[in-house]
Motif scaffolding. Structure first.
Motif, PDB file in Angstrom:
ATOM      1  N   TRP A 769       0.809  -1.222   0.000  1.00 34.78           N
ATOM      2  CA  TRP A 769       0.000   0.000   0.000  1.00 34.78           C
ATOM      3  C   TRP A 769       0.841   1.270   0.000  1.00 34.78           C
ATOM      4  CZ3 TRP A 769       0.720   3.330   4.059  1.00 34.78           C
ATOM      5  CH2 TRP A 769       1.377   2.800   5.164  1.00 34.78           C
ATOM      6  N   PHE A 770       2.112   1.122   0.387  1.00 35.66           N
ATOM      7  CA  PHE A 770       2.944   2.324   0.472  1.00 35.66           C
ATOM      8  C   PHE A 770       3.847   2.495  -0.743  1.00 35.66           C
ATOM      9  CE2 PHE A 770       4.902  -1.176   2.829  1.00 35.66           C
ATOM     10  CZ  PHE A 770       6.082  -1.334   2.145  1.00 35.66           C
ATOM     11  N   GLU A 771       3.774   1.546  -1.757  1.00 36.94           N
ATOM     12  CA  GLU A 771       4.676   1.616  -2.885  1.00 36.94           C
ATOM     13  C   GLU A 771       4.127   2.557  -3.965  1.00 36.94           C
ATOM     14  OE1 GLU A 771       6.548  -2.892  -2.520  1.00 36.94           O
ATOM     15  OE2 GLU A 771       5.064  -2.435  -4.052  1.00 36.94           O
ATOM     16  N   ASP A 772       5.074   2.879  -4.911  1.00 36.39           N
ATOM     17  CA  ASP A 772       4.719   3.778  -6.007  1.00 36.39           C
ATOM     18  C   ASP A 772       3.645   3.143  -6.873  1.00 36.39           C
ATOM     19  OD1 ASP A 772       4.897   5.176  -8.610  1.00 36.39           O
ATOM     20  OD2 ASP A 772       6.418   6.294  -7.516  1.00 36.39           O
ATOM     21  N   GLU A 774       3.186   3.547 -10.100  1.00 37.15           N
ATOM     22  CA  GLU A 774       3.598   3.270 -11.468  1.00 37.15           C
ATOM     23  C   GLU A 774       4.405   1.985 -11.577  1.00 37.15           C
ATOM     24  OE1 GLU A 774       5.649   6.621 -12.793  1.00 37.15           O
ATOM     25  OE2 GLU A 774       3.923   7.974 -12.737  1.00 37.15           O
ATOM     26  N   SER A 775       5.424   1.805 -10.757  1.00 37.88           N
ATOM     27  CA  SER A 775       6.360   0.705 -10.957  1.00 37.88           C
ATOM     28  C   SER A 775       6.645  -0.073  -9.709  1.00 37.88           C
ATOM     29  CB  SER A 775       7.662   1.240 -11.544  1.00 37.88           C
ATOM     30  OG  SER A 775       8.168   2.233 -10.709  1.00 37.88           O
ATOM     31  N   GLY A 776       5.746  -0.124  -8.763  1.00 41.39           N
ATOM     32  CA  GLY A 776       5.930  -0.966  -7.589  1.00 41.39           C
ATOM     33  C   GLY A 776       7.098  -0.517  -6.733  1.00 41.39           C
ATOM     34  N   GLU A 777       7.684  -1.481  -6.062  1.00 41.55           N
ATOM     35  CA  GLU A 777       8.749  -1.177  -5.102  1.00 41.55           C
ATOM     36  C   GLU A 777       9.974  -0.612  -5.790  1.00 41.55           C
ATOM     37  OE1 GLU A 777      11.352  -3.360  -1.625  1.00 41.55           O
ATOM     38  OE2 GLU A 777       9.889  -4.486  -2.805  1.00 41.55           O
ATOM     39  N   GLU A 778      10.294  -1.162  -6.960  1.00 45.09           N
ATOM     40  CA  GLU A 778      11.462  -0.666  -7.661  1.00 45.09           C
ATOM     41  C   GLU A 778      11.274   0.796  -8.059  1.00 45.09           C
ATOM     42  OE1 GLU A 778      12.186  -3.270 -10.854  1.00 45.09           O
ATOM     43  OE2 GLU A 778      12.796  -4.941  -9.595  1.00 45.09           O
ATOM     44  N   GLY A 779      10.046   1.095  -8.477  1.00 46.62           N
ATOM     45  CA  GLY A 779       9.780   2.497  -8.801  1.00 46.62           C
ATOM     46  C   GLY A 779       9.961   3.389  -7.606  1.00 46.62           C
ATOM     47  N   LYS A 790      19.165   7.265   1.120  1.00 50.16           N
ATOM     48  CA  LYS A 790      18.080   6.874   2.012  1.00 50.16           C
ATOM     49  C   LYS A 790      16.753   6.832   1.244  1.00 50.16           C
ATOM     50  CE  LYS A 790      20.235   8.834   6.122  1.00 50.16           C
ATOM     51  NZ  LYS A 790      20.073   9.770   7.227  1.00 50.16           N
ATOM     52  N   ARG A 791      15.920   5.820   1.548  1.00 48.98           N
ATOM     53  CA  ARG A 791      14.638   5.670   0.891  1.00 48.98           C
ATOM     54  C   ARG A 791      13.566   6.414   1.670  1.00 48.98           C
ATOM     55  NH1 ARG A 791      11.413   0.031   0.048  1.00 48.98           N
ATOM     56  NH2 ARG A 791       9.658   0.849  -1.130  1.00 48.98           N
ATOM     57  N   VAL A 792      12.700   7.049   0.930  1.00 52.19           N
ATOM     58  CA  VAL A 792      11.612   7.807   1.535  1.00 52.19           C
ATOM     59  C   VAL A 792      10.299   7.172   1.125  1.00 52.19           C
ATOM     60  CG1 VAL A 792      10.471  10.022   1.720  1.00 52.19           C
ATOM     61  CG2 VAL A 792      12.950   9.910   1.521  1.00 52.19           C
ATOM     62  N   ILE A 793       9.473   6.816   2.086  1.00 52.83           N
ATOM     63  CA  ILE A 793       8.163   6.218   1.831  1.00 52.83           C
ATOM     64  C   ILE A 793       7.107   7.258   2.141  1.00 52.83           C
ATOM     65  CG2 ILE A 793       6.552   4.421   2.523  1.00 52.83           C
ATOM     66  CD1 ILE A 793       8.908   2.653   3.162  1.00 52.83           C
ATOM     67  N   GLU A 794       6.320   7.607   1.131  1.00 50.53           N
ATOM     68  CA  GLU A 794       5.269   8.597   1.321  1.00 50.53           C
ATOM     69  C   GLU A 794       3.984   7.890   1.735  1.00 50.53           C
ATOM     70  OE1 GLU A 794       4.820  10.885  -2.145  1.00 50.53           O
ATOM     71  OE2 GLU A 794       6.788  11.861  -1.987  1.00 50.53           O
ATOM     72  N   LEU A 808       4.295  -1.607   6.816  1.00 49.54           N
ATOM     73  CA  LEU A 808       5.336  -0.581   6.769  1.00 49.54           C
ATOM     74  C   LEU A 808       6.684  -1.135   7.173  1.00 49.54           C
ATOM     75  CD1 LEU A 808       6.240   2.336   6.431  1.00 49.54           C
ATOM     76  CD2 LEU A 808       5.485   2.770   8.776  1.00 49.54           C
ATOM     77  N   ALA A 809       6.712  -1.959   8.211  1.00 54.29           N
ATOM     78  CA  ALA A 809       7.976  -2.552   8.659  1.00 54.29           C
ATOM     79  C   ALA A 809       8.535  -3.480   7.596  1.00 54.29           C
ATOM     80  CB  ALA A 809       7.756  -3.312   9.969  1.00 54.29           C
ATOM     81  N   ALA A 810       7.660  -4.271   6.931  1.00 55.44           N
ATOM     82  CA  ALA A 810       8.130  -5.168   5.877  1.00 55.44           C
ATOM     83  C   ALA A 810       8.738  -4.381   4.725  1.00 55.44           C
ATOM     84  CB  ALA A 810       6.958  -6.032   5.385  1.00 55.44           C
ATOM     85  N   GLY A 811       8.127  -3.277   4.358  1.00 58.64           N
ATOM     86  CA  GLY A 811       8.682  -2.457   3.287  1.00 58.64           C
ATOM     87  C   GLY A 811      10.035  -1.886   3.625  1.00 58.64           C
TER      88      GLY A 811
END
Length: 815
Positions: A769-772, A774-779, A790-794, A808-811
């Protein structure tokens, strides 16, 4: 003639016209020789004119009447200097002839040109170049005055080839040292110049031709004495020396320190009736110390369309007055200048005040000497100057060179008589004026309010109070400055302070006197001061250990020991104790009897017991010397005082306790206590119910929004899967963010055969639910990266449930 043709007889490759000119033109070496010869002839004529010059001639009125070189004369004319002032007419001819000069003249009379013109002429006649090193040294007491001298030097010396430098500090010592060796003229302050002479390698002053001391009386004071003495030791004895000031020193010791040779004393206004300019209107106001800021505020409010300089005795006072008046907004631009500021800030403030039409500058004595601010209307001396010379220099910032000006001096009643004598001795005319009652306004309450709101302003006020009292205490002229007659409590109140700050230097003297009092009494007099008929102890008589113990006043064990002896020795006291066996009363120690029995010589032996109130309800019984000393320590008195109660302030500034009890009679009129309690409980319960309903509605709304977001995500996932099922497999470029080795992994390994039907496409990983979108996690990992990797999760909203937190923790762990 063609471009490539030549005249007959000309050399090949050379044009005829050019060859003709070369033959007729003089050689370069001959031209240099002729120029050097003409320069020597002009220099000889100039030297002859200087030798024939009569310094006392009355025909010298303009700069054109002086034997000056063309470069200097042109610079003076371009700077609009034409007519000589009195001090210039008297000093420049003597200096041109090489004499040492002591010049004294009123402020604003043109003393700067009186020594800059001889400096330029001295080096010009000596044919000075940059390879000859330092030729002239000009010393100024303040940075502002040094900058002003340097600016005038640049104007009138613009046609000379000398190199000039300004050495006043405020920048890197190494940076200055790199340019120092190439300078012919240096304008400097004593401390910075001495630092270069001691630390800069290769700095040679052995060829110095002329030394100038501007404001010489200030430089020769105690503040610069050691620096000037050390600086002069580095300079050669064979030099010309010029000293200029508004109040010149003629002490033999000062002249001997500078190695002057038959100096010529020039005083352009020695016979004048006044030591200050005639177009200067001077007055003074007698104002108590507690009303000084009120008077200053009223003065500023009355003269908003003026350019004013206000002199104060210390930098801390300058800062406090500037910060407090700035908050009160008098209606005029405010500036402040003191020695603790950085050099860049001082230069900027000086420039701003010079260019301002209406402004008020709060300053210390750093700008009291020599600094030329244009068009100053008023000079206000809020603090009495240390002497009459300082007064003359301060008022000299206005009424510069035939312009008008006004000055006012604030005097405390105890300073009036003594300082007026000093001014009369210096021939300074001044008259007393009174402040109009309509113009008076007290600003104590406003300052107190600002100090209460701002801890920084309160701190500045305390520092201003201490610096002023210390300056008065350290003044040498005790006939003028009487520290004991100052109203310190009123002064602290006028600064907006809640209490009078503790003065450390005064406290130290008091404590020292108190500590030495008992020792002096114990070692100087009789064994018993109370009766006076005992034998005197000899000076060298040995005292026993027990006698020394008995003389001590602060031993609780010893006091109780002698108390028991007195109780046993006095049968009347014993009978009184037996009679009042069951009564409870406070025991007061009879110090007089105790000290008499112990042989004490303290002057406090007859101290009577007394009760000191420490608050509304607490009391302290002073029945011993130890208790007496408690009164001098606030820290030790805290355990005997009432515990303070927390207060709150209303909008009008009145203090109230945090919890106030209602009056009993008013409470009884409201009804029975049980009924009031029931009403209060019902009202609070109703508030709780209303808050509960609001909380439930808010939670329901949040759950609804969450369900809608979840349904939207499911729809997007379904649409993405349908689009992917309808499209064939495509190869993407490695630059699109896909794994570049994915194609290699899909190829069969050697020795294995995999049919097209058996090869299954990789299953697409479900998008969190927190991924982009357009292109999933890679996106997400490609598009949502910041600096540092550093990765930023919106997130659309804060996670509410345990499932959201786990997702969220899994991501985060998959990164």
């Amino acid at each position: 003639m063609a471009a490539g043709s030549t005249k007959p007889g000309a050399k090949p490759g050379q044009k005829g016209g050019l060859a003709h000119r070369v033959k007729t033109a003089p050689k370069k070496s001959e031209a240099k020789t002729l120029k050097r010869k003409r320069g020597q002839e002009d220099l000889g004529k100039l030297q002859t004119a200087v030798d024939q010059l009569d310094p006392k001639s009355t025909d010298i009125k303009n700069f054109t009447d002086l034997p000056l070189c063309d470069a200097t004369a042109t610079g003076l004319r371009a700077s609009h200097f034409e007519v000589l002032t009195d001090v210039q007419r008297a000093a420049i001819p003597l200096a041109l002839k090489g004499n040492d000069v002591l010049g004294a003249a009123k402020t604003g009379s043109g003393k700067t040109l009186a020594f800059l013109v001889p400096v330029l002429e001295k080096l010009y006649r000596a044919r000075w170049t940059e390879y000859d090193g330092l030729g002239a040294l000009i010393i100024s007491p303040t940075r502002e005055l040094a900058v002003q001298i340097f600016d005038v030097l640049r104007k009138i010396g613009r046609n000379h080839y000398f190199s000039a430098g300004l050495v006043i500090g405020g920048r890197s010592l190494k940076e200055e040292a790199e340019r120092l060796g190439r300078m012919n003229i240096l304008v400097c302050t004593p401390g910075r110049m001495l630092q270069h002479l001691d630390q800069t390698a290769g700095f040679d002053v052995n060829n110095l031709q002329i030394l100038v001391l501007d404001e010489a009386d200030r430089i020769m004071d105690m503040g610069f004495q050691s620096a000037v003495d050390a600086l002069v030791d580095h300079l050669p004895r064979t030099r010309q020396t010029l000293l200029f000031s508004a109040t010149q020193s003629k002490r033999v010791s000062d002249l001997a320190r500078l190695s002057l040779k038959d100096p010529e004393y020039v005083s352009a206004h020695e016979a004048a009736a006044s030591a200050t300019p005639t177009n200067l209107q001077q007055s003074y106001i007698v104002t108590p110390l507690a009303e000084k800021l009120d008077t200053l505020w009223g003065f500023l409010r009355t003269n908003l369309k003026s350019k004013i300089i206000v002199f104060l005795s210390s930098g801390k006072q300058v800062r406090f007055v500037f910060e407090s008046f700035k908050r009160m907004q008098p209606g005029i631009s405010l500036l402040h200048l003191h020695g603790r500021q950085k050099q860049v800030a001082r230069m900027e403030i000086t420039s701003r005040f010079s260019s301002a039409k209406f402004a008020c500058l709060f300053a210390t004595d750093v700008v009291a000497r020599g600094v030329d601010f244009p068009a100053v209307d008023w000079v206000v001396q809020a603090d009495c100057p240390e002497d009459a010379d300082t007064y003359i220099h301060r008022v000299g910032r206005t009424a510069r060179y035939e312009s008008n000006g006004r000055a006012v001096l604030f005097l405390e009643p105890s300073e009036e008589q003594g300082f007026l004598k000093r001014l009369e001795h210096k021939k300074v005319p001044i008259q007393k004026v009174n402040v109009r009652e309509a113009k008076k306004k007290s600003i104590k309450n406003e300052l107190q309010s600002y100090c209460f709101q701002s801890a920084d302003l309160k701190y500045l006020g305390q520092k201003a109070f201490i610096s002023y009292t210390r300056s008065i205490h350290l003044q040498k002229d005790k006939e003028v400055f009487k520290f004991s007659e100052l109203d310190l409590d009123g002064f602290a109140e006028s600064l907006g302070l809640a209490g009078t700050p503790q003065i450390k230097f005064q406290k130290g003297e008091d404590i020292k006197r108190l500590k030495n009092a008992s020792r002096a009494a114990a070692s100087s007099g009789s064994e018993s001061d109370s009766d006076g008929d005992g034998p005197k102890r000899k000076k060298d008589q040995v005292r026993t250990k027990y006698e020394k113990m008995a003389e001590r006043q602060n031993q609780d064990v010893l006091s109780s020991h002698y108390r028991k002896l007195l109780d046993d020795a006095d049968p009347a006291a014993a009978s009184d104790d037996e009679a009042d066996f069951l009564s409870v009363k406070r025991v007061l120690v009879d110090d007089a009897a105790l000290d008499a029995a112990a042989g004490s010589t303290s002057a406090k032996a007859t101290t009577e017991p007394r009760i000191v109130k420490l608050g509304a309800t607490s009391e302290l019984v002073i029945d011993s010397n130890r208790r007496e000393k408690l009164l001098k320590s606030k820290k030790k008195l805290l355990k005997y005082m009432d515990k303070g109660s927390k207060l709150v302030f209303d909008d009008e500034g009145n203090a109230h306790p945090v919890y106030e009890l209602q009056d009993e009679d008013e409470f009884a009129l409201q009804g029975p206590a049980g009924e009031l309690r029931r009403k209060f409980v019902d009202a609070e319960a109703e508030k709780v119910r209303e808050a509960d309903v609001d909380d439930k509605a808010h939670a329901k709304e949040r759950r609804r929004e969450k369900r809608e977001r979840q349904k939207a995500r499911e729809r997007e996932e379904m649409e993405g899967m349908e689009e992917e099922d309808g499209e064939g497999p495509q190869l993407k470029d490695a630059d699109d963010g896909e794994d570049p080795l994915a194609l290699l992994r899909s190829l069969p390994v050697a020795g294995e055969s995999v049919d097209e039907e058996e090869r299954e496409p990789p299953k697409k990983k479900a998008r969190k639910w927190f991924e982009d979108e357009e292109s999933g996690e890679e996106g997400v990992s490609r598009n949502k990266m910041k600096k540092g990797g550093k990765r930023v999760i919106e997130m659309a909203a804060e996670p509410d449930t345990l499932e959201d937190l786990e997702a969220l923790a899994a991501g985060l762990l998959e990164d």
